[in-house]
Design an enzyme around this catalytic site. Structure first.
Site, mmCIF file in Angstrom:
data_model
loop_
_atom_site.group_PDB
_atom_site.id
_atom_site.type_symbol
_atom_site.label_atom_id
_atom_site.label_comp_id
_atom_site.label_asym_id
_atom_site.label_seq_id
_atom_site.Cartn_x
_atom_site.Cartn_y
_atom_site.Cartn_z
ATOM 1 C CB ALA A 1 34.231 -9.280 1.563
ATOM 2 C CB VAL A 2 37.120 -7.498 5.746
ATOM 3 C CG1 VAL A 2 37.256 -6.955 7.159
ATOM 4 C CG2 VAL A 2 37.241 -9.018 5.741
ATOM 5 N N PRO B 1 44.000 -0.382 -3.756
ATOM 6 C CG PRO B 1 45.734 -1.773 -4.472
ATOM 7 C CD PRO B 1 44.853 -1.494 -3.298
ATOM 8 C CG ASP C 1 -6.236 3.259 11.304
ATOM 9 O OD1 ASP C 1 -6.778 4.124 11.975
ATOM 10 O OD2 ASP C 1 -5.736 3.434 10.175
ATOM 11 C CE LYS D 1 -15.109 -2.144 18.722
ATOM 12 N NZ LYS D 1 -13.868 -2.808 19.175
ATOM 13 N N GLY E 1 -0.999 -0.022 6.666
ATOM 14 C CA GLY E 1 -0.188 0.335 5.500
ATOM 15 C C GLY E 1 0.791 1.436 5.826
ATOM 16 C CG MET F 1 -10.445 2.985 0.685
ATOM 17 S SD MET F 1 -10.455 4.575 1.536
ATOM 18 C CE MET F 1 -9.205 5.465 0.626
HETATM 19 N N1 SAH Z 1 -2.741 3.554 4.454
HETATM 20 C C1 SAH Z 1 -3.228 2.316 3.884
HETATM 21 C C2 SAH Z 1 -4.462 2.506 3.055
HETATM 22 C C3 SAH Z 1 -5.634 3.056 3.838
HETATM 23 S S1 SAH Z 1 -7.100 3.172 2.862
HETATM 24 C C4 SAH Z 1 -2.082 1.674 3.083
HETATM 25 O O1 SAH Z 1 -1.059 2.322 2.811
HETATM 26 O O2 SAH Z 1 -2.200 0.491 2.752
HETATM 27 C C5 SAH Z 1 -7.840 1.621 3.158
HETATM 28 C C6 SAH Z 1 -7.798 0.760 1.922
HETATM 29 O O3 SAH Z 1 -6.536 0.155 1.806
HETATM 30 C C7 SAH Z 1 -8.752 -0.398 1.923
HETATM 31 O O4 SAH Z 1 -10.053 0.001 1.545
HETATM 32 C C8 SAH Z 1 -8.131 -1.279 0.876
HETATM 33 O O5 SAH Z 1 -8.378 -0.787 -0.416
HETATM 34 C C9 SAH Z 1 -6.665 -1.077 1.150
HETATM 35 N N2 SAH Z 1 -6.116 -2.132 2.027
HETATM 36 C C10 SAH Z 1 -5.541 -1.966 3.215
HETATM 37 N N3 SAH Z 1 -5.082 -3.129 3.699
HETATM 38 C C11 SAH Z 1 -5.373 -4.064 2.768
HETATM 39 C C12 SAH Z 1 -5.139 -5.468 2.655
HETATM 40 N N4 SAH Z 1 -4.512 -6.151 3.604
HETATM 41 N N5 SAH Z 1 -5.568 -6.080 1.548
HETATM 42 C C13 SAH Z 1 -6.185 -5.425 0.564
HETATM 43 N N6 SAH Z 1 -6.428 -4.105 0.623
HETATM 44 C C14 SAH Z 1 -6.014 -3.421 1.702
#
Ligand code: SAH
Length: 412
Positions: free
Chosen positions: A24-25, A45, A200, A222, A254, A337
């Site tokens: 482990a160490v 060993p 975003d 925005k 994400g 989406m």
């Molecule tokens: N890059 C992002 C996805 C971008 S597209 C990723 O990897 O998660 C945007 C879509 O991601 C949204 O329309 C939805 O379908 C999904 N999404 C992102 N965050 C979400 C969340 N917290 N819960 C459910 N759907 C999510």
């Protein structure tokens, strides 16, 4: 004899370090030696499975036997990671005879070198000695780690790799699905170091709450143009600010490369000669089902998962997704989406043969306080989603995995 050690940072690249013992160490010590580029000779060993994996991958040399003094030939440092005091003393004696520093896991008084408690923060390494008391060292180390990861980090990070006047750089950072704690450690560190953050709509607001004062925050949602002009404008902001010398973090919901247009941003930066780092993120396509108690794969239920965008309707000439082919898959289908087009998407899957009783679920705002889940079937999910009033962002999951964990009673 003074108990105060003399602190040093050993630059071990290519230098021979001997580790005696395979338990482990040694398992805990070897990764940092490999990270420092040491030429590790492991004498034992038997090895733990983790050490065995290093040996199999040729990241170190393994001598499968007990230690002999000649193992230290050419070594700069030796770590003793065995319990047996006689065997350990034998290594110490051989090390002293050769003037090689010797770390002893079994007896720090017999050692000629001590390993500190360590925490790393980007380019910074903090090493703590506790005056011979390893627990005190760890307590202090833990406190420093908390400090570094929280508010003190920007103070440290500011001037590190930004020579004034030189060109800046861009990091495309995945912020995770919504819970501010689901950003990676690296993503978080870069965020605390940023001069400009371009965020975003889907980025967890709490992350932005913690930016240090003086950071320029650009809210990409925005930007007052249509989607393609807006993307050009974002690319322009990234490039302009970086060419002006700033460290720009482009923070995306994400993972940056899952329907995130991260590739376009990378290309724009590359075309302008701006260096780019990409930090992956926890994608909602896996995390949203997971948060609802739905594993995207499950042994003997689904051995594949497919992630598709539903933002273009299946019957549109612009659709790049072969929905007819997807209907023929047995595994998990994850649709991002997809809420607006859900009626036509499910109708298309049914038309091409996916059974109407296939379990389906919709997860809205996963991993946030606003998380909502609707469980249904492929035949009914579109109507059920409307009836429940679910809104984007939401992930749709279709497949037997939706009910795979029901027995466990876990429902997100
Ligand atoms: N890059 C992002 C996805 C971008 S597209 C990723 O990897 O998660 C945007 C879509 O991601 C949204 O329309 C939805 O379908 C999904 N999404 C992102 N965050 C979400 C969340 N917290 N819960 C459910 N759907 C999510």
């Amino acid at each position: 004899m003074s108990v105060n050690p003399y602190p040093l940072g050993l630059r071990l690249a290519g230098l021979r370090v001997v580790v005696v013992g395979g338990g482990a160490v040694a398992t805990r010590r070897v990764p940092a030696l490999l990270d420092a580029g040491a030429d590790v000779l492991l004498v034992a060993p038997e090895l733990t499975p983790a050490l065995r994996a290093h040996a199999d991958a040729a990241r170190l040399h393994w001598v499968p036997r007990r230690f002999v003094a000649d193992d230290l030939d050419g070594a700069w440092l030796v770590h003793v990671a065995v319990d047996d005091p006689t065997a350990a003393a034998e290594v110490s004696a051989a090390a002293v005879a050769r003037r090689i520093f010797c770390v002893r896991a079994d007896d720090r008084h017999a050692a000629t070198a001590w390993t500190p408690a360590v925490t790393r923060y980007g380019p910074v390494t903090v090493a703590v000695h506790g005056g011979g008391d390893p627990r005190r060292a760890m307590t202090v180390r833990d406190a420093l780690r908390t400090l570094l990861r929280a508010r003190a980090a920007p103070l440290l990070a500011d001037p590190v790799d930004l020579p004034t006047g030189g060109p800046g750089r861009v990091a495309l950072v995945g912020a995770g699905p919504g819970d501010p704690e689901l950003i990676t450690v690296k993503g978080w560190r870069l965020l605390t170091e940023a001069d400009v953050v371009v965020a975003d709509r889907l980025v967890p607001g709490l992350l932005l709450d913690e930016l240090r004062t003086g950071v320029e925050l650009v809210d990409a949602s925005k930007i007052p143009y249509g989607p393609s002009r807006a993307q050009e404008e974002i690319n322009r902001i990234l490039v302009d600010r970086a060419l002006g010398g700033a460290f720009v973090v482009r923070l995306k919901g994400g993972d940056p490369y899952v329907f995130g247009r991260g590739g376009e941003e990378l290309l724009a930066c590359a075309a302008a000669g701006v260096p780019v780092t990409v930090v992956p993120g926890v994608t909602s396509s896996i995390a949203a089902p997971g948060a609802a108690g739905i594993p995207v794969t499950h042994r003997s239920v689904a051995h594949e998962f497919t992630v598709v965008s539903g933002h273009v309707a299946p019957d549109s000439p612009e659709s790049l997704v072969r929905w007819d082919a997807l209907a023929g898959l047995r595994g998990t289908l994850v649709i991002l989406m997809g809420l607006k087009n859900l009626p036509v998407i499910t109708a298309t899957l049914l038309d091409h043969g996916r059974p109407a009783d296939t379990p389906a679920a919709v997860v809205q705002e996963a991993t946030t306080g606003g998380q909502r889940i609707v469980r249904s079937t492929l035949g009914a999910v579109a109507a059920d989603t409307t009836a429940a009033g679910l809104r984007p962002p939401a992930v749709v999951v279709v497949g037997d995995v939706v009910t795979a964990l029901d027995l466990a009673g876990y429902r997100g």
